[in-house]
Every structure is written in C-alpha cells, then in structure tokens.
Design a protein around this motif. Structure first.
Motif, PDB file in Angstrom:
ATOM      1  N   GLY A  86       0.807  -1.217   0.000  1.00  0.00           N
ATOM      2  CA  GLY A  86       0.000   0.000   0.000  1.00  0.00           C
ATOM      3  C   GLY A  86       0.840   1.266   0.000  1.00  0.00           C
ATOM      4  N   PRO A  87       1.683   1.470   1.040  1.00  0.00           N
ATOM      5  CA  PRO A  87       2.545   2.656   1.029  1.00  0.00           C
ATOM      6  C   PRO A  87       3.492   2.702  -0.160  1.00  0.00           C
ATOM      7  CG  PRO A  87       2.403   1.711   3.221  1.00  0.00           C
ATOM      8  CD  PRO A  87       1.745   0.733   2.301  1.00  0.00           C
ATOM      9  N   LEU A  88       3.961   1.540  -0.609  1.00  0.00           N
ATOM     10  CA  LEU A  88       4.824   1.525  -1.793  1.00  0.00           C
ATOM     11  C   LEU A  88       4.080   2.084  -2.996  1.00  0.00           C
ATOM     12  CD1 LEU A  88       7.358   0.692  -3.392  1.00  0.00           C
ATOM     13  CD2 LEU A  88       6.270  -1.541  -3.727  1.00  0.00           C
ATOM     14  N   MET A  89       2.804   1.716  -3.130  1.00  0.00           N
ATOM     15  CA  MET A  89       2.066   2.072  -4.324  1.00  0.00           C
ATOM     16  C   MET A  89       1.544   3.507  -4.329  1.00  0.00           C
ATOM     17  SD  MET A  89       2.480  -0.366  -6.332  1.00  0.00           S
ATOM     18  CE  MET A  89       1.297  -0.008  -7.625  1.00  0.00           C
ATOM     19  N   PHE A  90       1.628   4.228  -3.213  1.00  0.00           N
ATOM     20  CA  PHE A  90       1.514   5.670  -3.377  1.00  0.00           C
ATOM     21  C   PHE A  90       2.877   6.337  -3.314  1.00  0.00           C
ATOM     22  CE2 PHE A  90       1.556   6.074   1.196  1.00  0.00           C
ATOM     23  CZ  PHE A  90       0.562   5.260   1.714  1.00  0.00           C
ATOM     24  N   GLY A  91       3.885   5.609  -2.802  1.00  0.00           N
ATOM     25  CA  GLY A  91       5.240   6.140  -2.804  1.00  0.00           C
ATOM     26  C   GLY A  91       5.833   6.232  -4.204  1.00  0.00           C
ATOM     27  N   VAL A  92       5.606   5.208  -5.031  1.00  0.00           N
ATOM     28  CA  VAL A  92       6.198   5.230  -6.370  1.00  0.00           C
ATOM     29  C   VAL A  92       5.559   6.301  -7.253  1.00  0.00           C
ATOM     30  CG1 VAL A  92       7.035   2.853  -6.354  1.00  0.00           C
ATOM     31  CG2 VAL A  92       4.681   3.317  -7.083  1.00  0.00           C
ATOM     32  N   TYR A  93       4.310   6.638  -6.979  1.00  0.00           N
ATOM     33  CA  TYR A  93       3.690   7.733  -7.727  1.00  0.00           C
ATOM     34  C   TYR A  93       4.262   9.077  -7.263  1.00  0.00           C
ATOM     35  CZ  TYR A  93       0.342   4.591  -9.954  1.00  0.00           C
ATOM     36  OH  TYR A  93      -0.230   3.598 -10.714  1.00  0.00           O
ATOM     37  N   SER A  94       4.563   9.182  -5.973  1.00  0.00           N
ATOM     38  CA  SER A  94       5.242  10.390  -5.484  1.00  0.00           C
ATOM     39  C   SER A  94       6.613  10.520  -6.133  1.00  0.00           C
ATOM     40  CB  SER A  94       5.394  10.332  -3.961  1.00  0.00           C
ATOM     41  OG  SER A  94       4.159  10.497  -3.314  1.00  0.00           O
ATOM     42  N   ASN A  95       7.336   9.408  -6.223  1.00  0.00           N
ATOM     43  CA  ASN A  95       8.656   9.427  -6.851  1.00  0.00           C
ATOM     44  C   ASN A  95       8.573   9.829  -8.310  1.00  0.00           C
ATOM     45  OD1 ASN A  95       9.750   8.561  -4.451  1.00  0.00           O
ATOM     46  ND2 ASN A  95       9.947   6.433  -5.069  1.00  0.00           N
ATOM     47  N   ASN A 100       6.429  11.887  -9.577  1.00  0.00           N
ATOM     48  CA  ASN A 100       6.255  13.343  -9.582  1.00  0.00           C
ATOM     49  C   ASN A 100       7.531  14.078  -9.193  1.00  0.00           C
ATOM     50  OD1 ASN A 100       4.211  15.723  -9.588  1.00  0.00           O
ATOM     51  ND2 ASN A 100       5.250  15.919  -7.622  1.00  0.00           N
ATOM     52  N   ASP A 101       8.333  13.462  -8.304  1.00  0.00           N
ATOM     53  CA  ASP A 101       9.517  14.120  -7.748  1.00  0.00           C
ATOM     54  C   ASP A 101      10.798  13.781  -8.500  1.00  0.00           C
ATOM     55  OD1 ASP A 101       7.768  15.071  -5.861  1.00  0.00           O
ATOM     56  OD2 ASP A 101       8.434  13.722  -4.264  1.00  0.00           O
ATOM     57  N   VAL A 102      10.679  13.246  -9.695  1.00  0.00           N
ATOM     58  CA  VAL A 102      11.836  12.688 -10.381  1.00  0.00           C
ATOM     59  C   VAL A 102      12.937  13.727 -10.615  1.00  0.00           C
ATOM     60  CG1 VAL A 102      10.779  13.038 -12.658  1.00  0.00           C
ATOM     61  CG2 VAL A 102      12.544  11.287 -12.345  1.00  0.00           C
ATOM     62  N   ASP A 103      12.577  14.947 -10.927  1.00  0.00           N
ATOM     63  CA  ASP A 103      13.597  15.959 -11.211  1.00  0.00           C
ATOM     64  C   ASP A 103      14.417  16.291  -9.967  1.00  0.00           C
ATOM     65  OD1 ASP A 103      12.827  16.122 -13.863  1.00  0.00           O
ATOM     66  OD2 ASP A 103      11.428  17.785 -13.510  1.00  0.00           O
ATOM     67  N   ARG A 128      19.340  10.803  -5.763  1.00  0.00           N
ATOM     68  CA  ARG A 128      18.544   9.833  -5.001  1.00  0.00           C
ATOM     69  C   ARG A 128      18.004   8.790  -5.983  1.00  0.00           C
ATOM     70  NH1 ARG A 128      14.179  11.617  -0.355  1.00  0.00           N
ATOM     71  NH2 ARG A 128      14.276   9.675   0.843  1.00  0.00           N
ATOM     72  N   PRO A 129      18.502   7.558  -5.910  1.00  0.00           N
ATOM     73  CA  PRO A 129      18.238   6.576  -6.972  1.00  0.00           C
ATOM     74  C   PRO A 129      16.914   5.835  -6.829  1.00  0.00           C
ATOM     75  CG  PRO A 129      19.731   5.624  -5.384  1.00  0.00           C
ATOM     76  CD  PRO A 129      19.442   7.027  -4.904  1.00  0.00           C
ATOM     77  N   THR A 130      15.812   6.540  -6.929  1.00  0.00           N
ATOM     78  CA  THR A 130      14.528   5.848  -7.028  1.00  0.00           C
ATOM     79  C   THR A 130      14.426   5.218  -8.415  1.00  0.00           C
ATOM     80  OG1 THR A 130      13.358   7.770  -7.902  1.00  0.00           O
ATOM     81  CG2 THR A 130      13.496   7.568  -5.499  1.00  0.00           C
ATOM     82  N   VAL A 131      13.520   4.271  -8.569  1.00  0.00           N
ATOM     83  CA  VAL A 131      13.351   3.662  -9.891  1.00  0.00           C
ATOM     84  C   VAL A 131      12.960   4.722 -10.918  1.00  0.00           C
ATOM     85  CG1 VAL A 131      11.948   2.045 -11.227  1.00  0.00           C
ATOM     86  CG2 VAL A 131      12.808   1.381  -8.976  1.00  0.00           C
ATOM     87  N   ALA A 132      12.104   5.652 -10.519  1.00  0.00           N
ATOM     88  CA  ALA A 132      11.683   6.711 -11.434  1.00  0.00           C
ATOM     89  C   ALA A 132      12.861   7.553 -11.903  1.00  0.00           C
ATOM     90  CB  ALA A 132      10.634   7.599 -10.765  1.00  0.00           C
ATOM     91  N   GLY A 160      -2.472  10.448 -17.330  1.00  0.00           N
ATOM     92  CA  GLY A 160      -1.318  11.306 -17.098  1.00  0.00           C
ATOM     93  C   GLY A 160      -1.424  12.207 -15.891  1.00  0.00           C
ATOM     94  N   ASP A 161      -2.313  11.891 -14.972  1.00  0.00           N
ATOM     95  CA  ASP A 161      -2.492  12.708 -13.765  1.00  0.00           C
ATOM     96  C   ASP A 161      -1.867  11.967 -12.577  1.00  0.00           C
ATOM     97  OD1 ASP A 161      -3.350  14.322 -11.687  1.00  0.00           O
ATOM     98  OD2 ASP A 161      -5.308  14.693 -12.603  1.00  0.00           O
ATOM     99  N   ILE A 162      -0.568  12.140 -12.407  1.00  0.00           N
ATOM    100  CA  ILE A 162       0.187  11.384 -11.411  1.00  0.00           C
ATOM    101  C   ILE A 162      -0.265  11.700  -9.993  1.00  0.00           C
ATOM    102  CG2 ILE A 162       2.483  11.105 -10.364  1.00  0.00           C
ATOM    103  CD1 ILE A 162       2.126   9.543 -12.901  1.00  0.00           C
ATOM    104  N   MET A 163      -0.527  12.959  -9.688  1.00  0.00           N
ATOM    105  CA  MET A 163      -0.865  13.309  -8.310  1.00  0.00           C
ATOM    106  C   MET A 163      -2.259  12.833  -7.924  1.00  0.00           C
ATOM    107  SD  MET A 163       1.851  14.368  -7.105  1.00  0.00           S
ATOM    108  CE  MET A 163       1.337  14.957  -5.499  1.00  0.00           C
ATOM    109  N   ARG A 164      -3.193  12.827  -8.858  1.00  0.00           N
ATOM    110  CA  ARG A 164      -4.504  12.244  -8.554  1.00  0.00           C
ATOM    111  C   ARG A 164      -4.388  10.732  -8.383  1.00  0.00           C
ATOM    112  NH1 ARG A 164      -8.812  13.430 -12.788  1.00  0.00           N
ATOM    113  NH2 ARG A 164     -10.048  12.099 -11.398  1.00  0.00           N
ATOM    114  N   ALA A 165      -3.509  10.120  -9.164  1.00  0.00           N
ATOM    115  CA  ALA A 165      -3.275   8.688  -9.019  1.00  0.00           C
ATOM    116  C   ALA A 165      -2.658   8.386  -7.661  1.00  0.00           C
ATOM    117  CB  ALA A 165      -2.362   8.188 -10.138  1.00  0.00           C
ATOM    118  N   ARG A 166      -1.736   9.229  -7.226  1.00  0.00           N
ATOM    119  CA  ARG A 166      -1.144   9.053  -5.898  1.00  0.00           C
ATOM    120  C   ARG A 166      -2.225   9.126  -4.819  1.00  0.00           C
ATOM    121  NH1 ARG A 166       0.267  12.481  -1.778  1.00  0.00           N
ATOM    122  NH2 ARG A 166       1.993  11.794  -0.426  1.00  0.00           N
TER     123      ARG A 166
END
Length: 307
Positions: free
Chosen positions: A194-203, A205-208, A215-219, A277-283
C-alpha cells in the motif's frame, strides 16, 4: 527570502511539528487493525506497539525532511513552480521550523519509539526471536532511511517501504501468537504494498528533484516508459499474490474474490497515472486503495474467525 518567511521562521508551533511528523498520513498505522483481527486480544501490547510505531515513523519522516532540506530536493519538489505540492507540509522549506528544532524532535521521537517498542516486547505473551530481531532491524533502518546511512539514497527506498509495512503486521502478530502464519504473511505483503504504491507515484512526480541530488529511485534511474512498466508490474504482482494465495490454499479460496474492490482501485490508479497522465490524482487514489485493502483484510480475518 520573503518577509512572510522571515516572520514565520522558527515559530515552532504544535501545528508545525504535526506537519513535520506527517501525522495526517496514518496509513502505516492501520496495520494494527489487521493484527487485532487476526490474533487474540492483547490490548496493552497492541497499544504500546501502535504508539511505538507512530513515534518511530514520525522520527523517520522528520529525518527525511532534514535531509531533503539539506540537499535541496525538497526546495525543488515543493518550490513555487509546483502548485500541486503544499510547501507548508515541509516546515523547513516553509521556514516555520529550524533544522535544529527538527532534529531535536526527530531524536526525541526515536527515543520514545524505542522505549515503547521495548515495553511492547516485555508485555507480550510471546517473544519469538524473529519478531524481536525484525523490530530491531526495522527500527535502525527507519532512522537511517534518509539520514545517517541514507539507505534511500543507495537504492533501497522501494524495498524499505514494503518491508516496513510487513514488519508492522508480522512483528506484533508474532509477539501475540508466537507463531508465523502464511496467510498473515500474505496480508503483511499486501499491507506493505500500500505505502509503496503511493510512494512510487510520489517518486514519479519528484523525479527531477531526486535526480538532481542523486537519489536513486526507480523513477529517477529509468525512463518514463521504464518507470510505467515497473509500476505496472507491481500492480500485476499484487494481484497475482492474492490469486496464488487462494489457489494454493495459503488463503481461503474466496480471498481473491473478497479483495477484488482493492484490485479494481489499483487498476484505476494505474490508468489515471499513466494513461490519463495525472500522477498526483493517481497518488491520492493510492491512499483509497490501501485503506480499502486494509478494511477487506480485516473482514477476511473476521470471516476466518467465525468459520
């Protein structure tokens, strides 16, 4: 620096510390409901464990804010160009807390968490070594997640999110029952997802900001398509775990059917994030999916208990 930030700097209000500790994000704490529905009643141990996990997680996110402020990633991700992120959620960026205030708060919460988890172990009817060792390891890792050893800066971020969630179910269940259960393990993995699956959407969004500080997130490490495939694989893997548990008898045959509403929400989350394409709503939808899953897991345990 604006006059408003100068005026607000170091106010140190209760609200600022609540924001620093992210007390409004309670999703990790819901694991105690799964444990309570799957194990005999031990209210004192469960309460001590719950209060301890709140303190430990609060410490971890406070340390994360300190590091994000120091390396500048939070200044990018919560800067004026990103209207979807509220800067006040980051008191160091907003200027309402100083770094020293945040560190004192984090270390105090960590000490409190250690004391409460120790008390939970001492009051528990059972103390299997694997539960105690798991708690010690996760406690240390939570404090080193983005501070000290900075585990999340060494490629362990996604794995840690899952392991933390699993521990918050497996460890207290072991302390109360003294046993390891395959069905509870499946529930623990689902809870950690659960936390992973809103964490990866945050990542996503925060990729830049994450790339800028290494910070080596998958994104941050892969392409947009590669990241979408990774998150898609996680979503499918979550469904396969449930299906295999039911098919192999680890979980009741009806378990996969019971959690279908959560599975549908997960599919909707992916569509919203990577098709619309709405990452933050998906998060945001990820929180709903996680909370729905927790409710269904509790229901599953109740149904098993009544036969």
């Amino acid at each position: 620096m604006s006059a408003e930030i100068v005026e607000n700097r170091a106010t140190g209000s209760v609200r600022d510390y609540l924001r620093l500790g992210k007390f409004d994000v309670y999703d990790y704490y819901l694991g105690i409901l799964i444990v309570a529905s799957a194990a005999p009643a031990e209210p004192v141990t469960l309460l001590l464990f719950l209060l301890g996990e709140v303190a430990v997680i609060v410490a971890g996110v406070a340390f994360d804010d300190v590091t994000g402020y120091r390396d500048g990633s939070d200044l990018v991700n919560y800067g004026p160009d990103d209207r979807l992120r509220k800067k006040l959620r980051k008191p160091l960026v907003a200027g309402t807390l100083t770094e020293s205030q945040a560190l004192r708060f984090a270390w105090g919460a960590a000490a409190l968490g250690a004391a409460l988890w120790t008390a939970a172990v001492l009051t528990a009817p059972h103390r299997p070594m694997w539960s105690v060792v798991l708690l010690v390891v996760v406690f240390a890792a939570a404090l080193q997640y983005s501070y000290g050893l900075k585990l999340s800066y060494r490629g362990f971020q996604e794995a840690f999110l899952v392991v933390l969630g699993m521990t918050l179910v497996l460890a207290p269940h072991g302390l109360i029952t003294g046993e390891f259960s395959g069905f509870v393990l499946v529930q623990a993995v689902l809870f950690g997802m659960g936390p992973l699956m809103f964490g990866v959407y945050s990542n996503t969004n925060d990729v830049d900001g994450d790339r800028a500080v290494g910070r080596p997130t998958v994104a941050a490490l892969t392409t947009e398509r590669g990241n979408a495939r990774f998150i898609g694989a996680l979503s499918v893997g979550e469904f396969l775990l449930v299906a295999l548990a039911s098919l192999t008898g680890v979980a009741p045959w009806w378990f996969a059917l019971l959690v279908l509403p959560a599975t549908a929400l997960r599919a909707r989350q992916y569509h919203l994030g990577f098709v619309v394409g709405d990452i933050m709503r998906a998060r945001k939808l990820g929180f709903t999916a996680h909370r729905t899953c927790v409710a269904l897991l509790v229901l599953a345990n109740v149904l098993v208990a009544i036969g």
